[in-house]
Scaffold this active site. Structure first.
Site, PDB file in Angstrom:
ATOM      1  N   SER A   1     -81.645  -7.425  13.059  1.00  0.00           N
ATOM      2  CA  SER A   1     -81.841  -7.346  14.510  1.00  0.00           C
ATOM      3  C   SER A   1     -83.233  -6.859  14.911  1.00  0.00           C
ATOM      4  O   SER A   1     -83.623  -7.002  16.062  1.00  0.00           O
ATOM      5  CB  SER A   1     -80.779  -6.464  15.165  1.00  0.00           C
ATOM      6  OG  SER A   1     -81.006  -5.110  14.879  1.00  0.00           O
TER       7      SER A   1
ATOM      8  N   LYS B   1     -83.101   0.356  17.155  1.00  0.00           N
ATOM      9  CA  LYS B   1     -83.506  -0.496  18.281  1.00  0.00           C
ATOM     10  C   LYS B   1     -84.823   0.006  18.867  1.00  0.00           C
ATOM     11  O   LYS B   1     -85.268   1.112  18.593  1.00  0.00           O
ATOM     12  CB  LYS B   1     -82.438  -0.495  19.387  1.00  0.00           C
ATOM     13  CG  LYS B   1     -81.077  -0.969  18.946  1.00  0.00           C
ATOM     14  CD  LYS B   1     -81.084  -2.424  18.549  1.00  0.00           C
ATOM     15  CE  LYS B   1     -79.745  -2.824  17.948  1.00  0.00           C
ATOM     16  NZ  LYS B   1     -79.821  -3.967  17.106  1.00  0.00           N
TER      17      LYS B   1
END
Length: 160
Positions: free
Chosen positions: A35, A73
């Site tokens: 990701s 993230k």
């Protein structure tokens, strides 16, 4: 016997300090998944600084409560800001921001005002990332810290 104990005290103190630093200040984390591609890759090892101030574009590690996962993230929205994504553009307080680390199209997200303790996080690989678009803003208490450097693989060592 007393002499041997006196000789061991400095070593014991060093071990205790190292354990405390690792537990409460700096600790390694491993990237698991794609990701954050192209910035980070599966298997990369980063150093996480638990006491850092969180800024836009920092890469953070958090406890994602819904699936009880530790994920990595990028910070896009800060507390008190308005976040919206439309037509593949990110708006912070109604102004377009550039996220040069982004890869792939960023799906739309309805306008939302972040609370005083909330952050909006996105994975760099927008096509597959499970991030604030799916689980919503993240509370500061759920962020474990800010990554400060990649330490492995050695040929890709880099400070953030």
């Amino acid at each position: 016997m007393k002499q041997k104990i006196k000789e061991l005290i400095p070593y014991i103190a060093i071990i205790i300090i190292v354990i405390l630093v690792r537990a409460f200040i700096i600790t390694p984390v491993r990237v698991d998944g794609a990701s954050m591609d192209k910035s980070l890759h599966d298997g990369d090892i980063l150093l996480l600084y638990r006491l850092a101030k969180i800024n836009r574009y920092d890469i953070v590690v958090l406890n994602e409560k819904k699936d009880n996962e530790i994920i990595i993230k990028r910070v896009i929205g800060l507390p008190g800001e308005t976040v919206e994504i439309k037509n593949n553009q990110i708006y912070i307080n109604d102004e377009v921001i550039e996220d040069e680390a982004a890869y792939g199209e960023t799906s739309n997200y309805e306008k939302k005002v972040l609370k005083d303790d909330e952050y909006f996080l996105l994975g760099d690989n927008r096509l597959i990332s499970k991030d604030s678009r799916s689980f919503g803003p993240v509370k500061k208490e759920d962020i474990k810290g800010v990554t400060i450097t990649r330490i492995f693989p050695f040929n890709k060592m880099k400070n953030f």
